[in-house]
Design an enzyme around this catalytic site. Structure first.
Site, PDB file in Angstrom:
ATOM      1  N   TRP A 328     -39.242  18.204 -17.426  1.00  0.00           N
ATOM      2  CA  TRP A 328     -38.621  18.099 -18.755  1.00  0.00           C
ATOM      3  C   TRP A 328     -38.660  19.453 -19.459  1.00  0.00           C
ATOM      4  O   TRP A 328     -37.732  19.817 -20.183  1.00  0.00           O
ATOM      5  CB  TRP A 328     -39.372  17.050 -19.579  1.00  0.00           C
ATOM      6  CG  TRP A 328     -38.895  16.942 -21.008  1.00  0.00           C
ATOM      7  CD1 TRP A 328     -37.862  16.190 -21.468  1.00  0.00           C
ATOM      8  CD2 TRP A 328     -39.446  17.613 -22.154  1.00  0.00           C
ATOM      9  NE1 TRP A 328     -37.722  16.349 -22.828  1.00  0.00           N
ATOM     10  CE2 TRP A 328     -38.684  17.220 -23.272  1.00  0.00           C
ATOM     11  CE3 TRP A 328     -40.496  18.501 -22.336  1.00  0.00           C
ATOM     12  CZ2 TRP A 328     -38.949  17.677 -24.552  1.00  0.00           C
ATOM     13  CZ3 TRP A 328     -40.763  18.962 -23.619  1.00  0.00           C
ATOM     14  CH2 TRP A 328     -39.988  18.543 -24.702  1.00  0.00           C
ATOM     15  N   HIS A 329     -39.729  20.217 -19.216  1.00  0.00           N
ATOM     16  CA  HIS A 329     -39.863  21.508 -19.883  1.00  0.00           C
ATOM     17  C   HIS A 329     -38.874  22.540 -19.374  1.00  0.00           C
ATOM     18  O   HIS A 329     -38.507  23.459 -20.098  1.00  0.00           O
ATOM     19  CB  HIS A 329     -41.286  22.058 -19.721  1.00  0.00           C
ATOM     20  CG  HIS A 329     -42.282  21.369 -20.585  1.00  0.00           C
ATOM     21  ND1 HIS A 329     -42.910  20.209 -20.210  1.00  0.00           N
ATOM     22  CD2 HIS A 329     -42.746  21.655 -21.837  1.00  0.00           C
ATOM     23  CE1 HIS A 329     -43.731  19.821 -21.170  1.00  0.00           C
ATOM     24  NE2 HIS A 329     -43.636  20.674 -22.177  1.00  0.00           N
ATOM     25  N   GLY A 330     -38.454  22.423 -18.132  1.00  0.00           N
ATOM     26  CA  GLY A 330     -37.502  23.416 -17.620  1.00  0.00           C
ATOM     27  C   GLY A 330     -37.141  23.141 -16.178  1.00  0.00           C
ATOM     28  O   GLY A 330     -37.909  22.502 -15.439  1.00  0.00           O
TER      29      GLY A 330
END
Lengths: 478, 514
Positions: A328-330
């Site tokens: 989700w962060h990257g």
């Protein structure tokens, strides 16, 4: 528009506040809300006007789907059967947008690598805040399906998604905690105590961002961008600088968001609670980006079965939740590794607890902090070899000299008096002092010194803003 | 304190902090020099009263690429080149020009390609020179209107430069001496000829290349900012309205660029971009109501014109370029100004230099410690006295007069003026034979005297403002070179080695106090 920019602090925010309360004073409450939505869209479009249309489409579709799900749930049984496929389509719709903008190039790069082909990347510009507003709206759809959501007013819904203090980088708010506040008429009028308190919290966040985080950023960037092999002290200097940069940057942003929202009489959920004081990894995730942890627990871990389906499935669910949380962060393997490391750490902790293994508090804290600090290297590094390059430096593989990275003539990364004093002062603050929420949730005593401190922070924000041209918040990238 | 009062106090204390900071920067960091550091800035200021003048401003290509004197003949009006480093912000240049122009003036802008693509942010060499030891570029800051100054302080001037500026120990006497040094330099510029006096430097090359980007081809050097007109340039274009509102006419023209060996400034692979870019610039400028003179190919020169960078051309090519520019001005129907007033730029500049020198001397005399009873020995002379005119540099043994007239001044302690006379003793020696020197003290003629060891009784009635002005006139000052003694060309005559001061009521000297 950045919270720490002069245009936001001295133009946008006072102007939006003034007009909002002026409209409400004239009893034009709907206009006040509409004004806040428009201002939020302007705030969003200031970065890139092209993506305003994307967020509007996302809002319209999700609101429509939510309304439909509520109607179906309230209808006859045959209609209720239709709600699950509609929910699934809604979630797919949201994830498809997120996937398209965030993960397409990642998939193309991996396919190219695996199958030795050269498919061109799409080079899409990631729409700001897409991860945040997608998660908020998925939660809303799920709750509509579970009859946990009411049928909300369209304007309130728009405000729930776009409310500019939390739009770009959270906290990831829940409709249940926001809608009642938007509906509460008493929140529509000027409340001096809330504005003063908001100002105070905003100033703390601003200080964290422009004076602490942006200074750590220079040193972290020097280390992480180094093309030469980092030696022991430099590698630890870079790693710790990033550890504190990330904390002060993100918690500074959260403080500013909470402070701004409070000026509008809206209370946002707390997102940080001194995470580096955590004694275990589980404790850390109860303190770090708390609203993301809550979302992952409620809408991923529990629907996957949580701990209700046996020990093995629990471990699998923990790993899946953290790997997806990392992703989700990257869109990069570094985030997957970071998520997997945290998943593994949590599984290990669970295992230790089950066998009754317990460490003294200080050892437990040291182990937790060291693990978190090392795991952030994967979070920050461009790729896995770069992360391993820093870790090998931290292990002393490249030697123990301190002269490898110059940050200023005569100063090496770790021997710079600034970095050492910053690490000591703000490191200790993160470990031992009361956090901004503890400071501000108690009754604030408004003193002349407090007002001078607030003014000094706003003043320094202007001056530090000149020096740091590229001063975006780290979580804007997620 | 209530929440409401907390907000009000925070707001007002912020305003106070901002104001104090702005005052500190304005009055303690980027101090205003008495005399601008650069000749061009001094000349812009000195010629500001002239109505109907032409100012050429841009980067250094204007200094080396246009003959102002020749252009002056076309316009039939004074033309001055006010240009320096192209890295310095155009905004600051425009605002300083705005302050020193009048209705009927013309501003010609042969901007460099870099000006059209300039990005936000200031060049380090510009920021650092605003408040360095010599305050070399303070003129730009101190010529900004008040609001622009505030904008600059709070959006562009880094805190680190404020701190380093505050650390510089500024000494009023040293600053005044620096002003004098610059005024002497300006005198030499004016004396060196019309070209230099009008702000140009037309030289025959090629010269030794210093700081030249040999690793960059001409076109990559010219277009390092890309082929896109920047927001900064559009803002500068809007800023020119300030000039047009005053009645100043503005014309744009293209920069002189020059090939170097095989490095062509407009190579085939960039030529399409350049054409499109030039068209975009021209349209943008013309849409704002300004005329663009000529086309960019006209100011492109072959390698034999190369002086020392891709923007600097040799003298012969600069003359050629000026002729082309004049043709283009005629073609564009740019009217002559026909300034009928009898303007002698050299005379104006000299008068301004003298006026400013007198002011600096006056300030320096006030700033130096007053002389009490006692001796001023050889090494102290230039630290205690103001040598205004006709003196060489201080040497260990003393100081030589240069030329036929030499003047120096100092101020005396008020305690000396309570007596009837000040006894002034001069000691020294003559070069090339002892002779008598005509002496004037505070405009009173004291006769023709031999000064090897001579005392003068000066009535306190002739002293105003505690000040003593001494003028020495020699009849036969010759240079050692003239006399075949050395290569020294200075026309030296009297070597001053000591001054003594005393006070008396009857003309007899009393014991020294210090």
């Amino acid at each position: 528009m950045l919270f720490n920019s002069a245009v936001f602090i001295y133009l946008f925010l006072p102007f939006v506040l003034l007009i909002y309360f002026f409209l409400n004073k004239l009893q034009l409450l709907a206009s006040g809300k509409a004004w806040l939505v428009l201002a939020s869209l302007f705030f969003y479009g200031y970065w890139n006007i092209d993506y305003i249309i994307l967020i509007i489409i996302s809002i319209l579709c999700n609101y429509g789907l939510g309304k439909l799900l509520i109607k179906l749930n309230n209808g006859i049984k045959q209609y209720k059967l239709l709600s699950k496929p509609i929910l699934i389509k809604g979630i797919i719709f949201n994830l498809a947008i997120l996937f398209y903008y965030k993960y397409t190039d990642f998939i193309i790069a991996n396919v190219n690598y695996l199958f030795k082909v050269e498919a061109p990347a799409l080079d899409l510009l990631l729409p700001l805040a897409i991860s945040f507003f997608t998660f908020q709206q998925i939660a809303y759809l799920v709750d509509c399906y579970k009859s946990d959501a009411l049928e909300y007013n369209f304007l309130n819904y728009c405000l729930f998604v776009t409310f500019f203090p939390q739009l770009i980088a959270g906290p990831i708010v829940h409709h249940k905690e926001m809608m009642p506040q938007f509906n509460n008429r008493t929140n529509a009028y000027v409340n001096h105590a809330n504005i003063a308190k908001g100002l105070f919290i905003f100033a703390i966040g601003l200080f964290k961002k422009v004076i602490i985080a942006d200074s750590f950023a220079q040193w972290a960037n020097t280390g992480f961008n180094s093309t030469t092999a980092l030696q022991f002290w430099d590698a630890w200097g870079a790693s710790l600088s990033y550890t504190f940069q990330l904390y002060y940057d993100f918690s500074g942003y959260a403080d500013m968001a909470i402070g701004i929202a409070l000026m509008f009489n809206i209370v946002l959920p707390i997102n940080f609670n001194s995470p580096y004081k955590a004694l275990t990894i589980q404790d850390f995730w109860h303190r770090w980006h708390m609203t993301l942890s809550r979302w992952l627990r409620d809408y991923l871990y529990i629907p996957l079965g949580g701990n209700r389906k046996g020990a093995i499935r629990t471990y699998i669910n923990v790993m899946l939740t953290f790997i997806l949380g990392g992703l989700w962060h990257g869109a990069a393997w570094t985030f997957i590794v970071w998520g997997a490391l945290h998943g593994l750490a949590l599984c290990t902790q669970r295992l230790w607890t089950q066998v009754g293994f317990k460490l003294p508090s200080i050892i437990s804290w040291l182990l937790t902090f060291t693990f978190i600090s090392v795991s952030w290297i994967f979070f920050r590094a461009e790729d896995i070899p770069s992360a391993l390059h820093i870790i090998s430096g931290m292990l002393g593989v490249n030697g123990y000299n301190t002269s490898s990275i110059l940050i200023a003539p005569g100063n090496t990364l770790i021997t710079s008096p600034y970095i050492v004093s910053y690490l000591i002062i703000f490191g200790f603050s993160a470990f031992f002092s009361r956090n901004s929420m503890e400071l501000s949730l108690n009754k604030i005593r408004y003193t002349i010194w407090g007002s001078l401190m607030v003014s000094a922070v706003f003043f320094l924000a202007i001056l530090f803003g000149i020096a740091t041209v590229d001063s975006e918040f780290l979580y804007f990238n997620f | 304190m209530s929440a409401k009062n907390f907000m009000i106090t925070s707001f007002f204390s912020l305003v106070v902090i901002l104001l104090v900071y702005a005052i500190v920067v304005d009055k303690m960091v980027i101090l205003e020099r008495n005399i601008p550091y650069s000749y061009k800035q001094f000349a812009l200021q000195s010629l500001s009263e002239i109505q109907g003048k032409v100012i050429i401003s841009a980067g250094s290509n204007a200094i080396h690429g246009i003959d102002s004197a020749k252009l002056s003949q076309y316009f039939n009006s004074p033309v001055f080149t006010y240009a320096d480093n192209a890295d310095y912000p155009l905004r600051a240049k425009i605002l300083s020009i705005e302050k020193h122009t009048n209705k009927g003036d013309v501003v010609l802008l042969p901007l460099e390609w870099l000006h059209y693509s300039a990005k936000q942010g200031l060049a380090e060499n510009y920021v650092d020179a605003l408040a360095d030891e010599e305050l070399r570029l303070e003129f730009y800051f101190n010529n900004l209107p008040a609001l622009e100054k505030l904008k600059f302080i709070f959006t562009q001037y880094p805190l680190s430069d404020v701190i380093s500026g505050l650390k510089i120990q500024r000494n009023k006497i040293a600053m005044l001496k620096s002003d004098l040094k610059q005024l002497n330099y300006f005198t030499r510029v004016v004396q060196s000829g019309e070209i230099q006096m009008l702000g140009n430097s037309l030289r025959n090359g090629p010269e030794q290349i210093v700081k030249f980007p040999t690793n960059k081809t001409c076109d990559s050097y010219l277009f390092s900012g890309g082929f896109k007109v920047s927001r900064v340039f559009k803002d500068n274009l809007s800023l020119l309205k300030k000039l047009t509102r005053k009645g100043v006419a503005i014309y744009f023209t293209w920069p002189a660029v020059v090939d170097y060996k095989k490095s062509n400034c407009y190579q085939q692979n960039t030529i399409n971009n350049v054409n499109k870019y030039a068209t975009e610039i021209k349209e943008l400028v013309e849409n704002k109501g300004y005329q663009f003179i000529g086309n960019y190919q006209q100011s492109h020169f072959p390698a034999h014109c190369f002086l020392n960078t891709y923007y600097h051309i040799k003298r012969e090519c600069a003359i050629l370029r000026t002729n082309k520019l004049i043709e283009a001005l005629k073609f564009s129907n740019i009217k002559k100004i026909h300034n009928t007033s009898d303007i002698n730029i050299a005379l104006m500049m000299n008068n301004e230099i003298i006026r400013n020198k007198n002011y600096i001397f006056y300030e320096l005399i006030k700033a130096l410690p007053e002389l009490k009873k006692g001796k001023i020995t050889a090494e102290q002379l230039s630290h205690r006295l103001v040598f205004k005119q006709g003196w060489a540099e201080q040497e260990k043994w003393g100081i030589w007069t240069v030329g036929n007239e030499s003047a120096f001044s100092f101020s005396v302690a008020k305690s000396l003026l309570t007596r009837k006379y000040i006894m002034l003793s001069i000691k020294g020696h003559y070069f090339n034979g002892v002779e008598k020197t005509k002496v004037k003290i505070n405009s009173v003629y004291y006769g023709e005297e031999e000064l090897a060891n001579k005392s003068f009784k000066v009535s306190v009635n002739s002293v105003s403002d505690n000040r003593i002005d001494i003028t020495l006139q020699h009849t036969s000052a010759f240079s050692p070179k003239y006399l075949g003694l050395s290569k020294d060309t200075r026309k030296i005559k009297f070597g001053l080695t000591e001054i003594s001061i005393n006070a008396t009521d009857d003309g007899t000297e009393e014991n020294n106090e210090n």
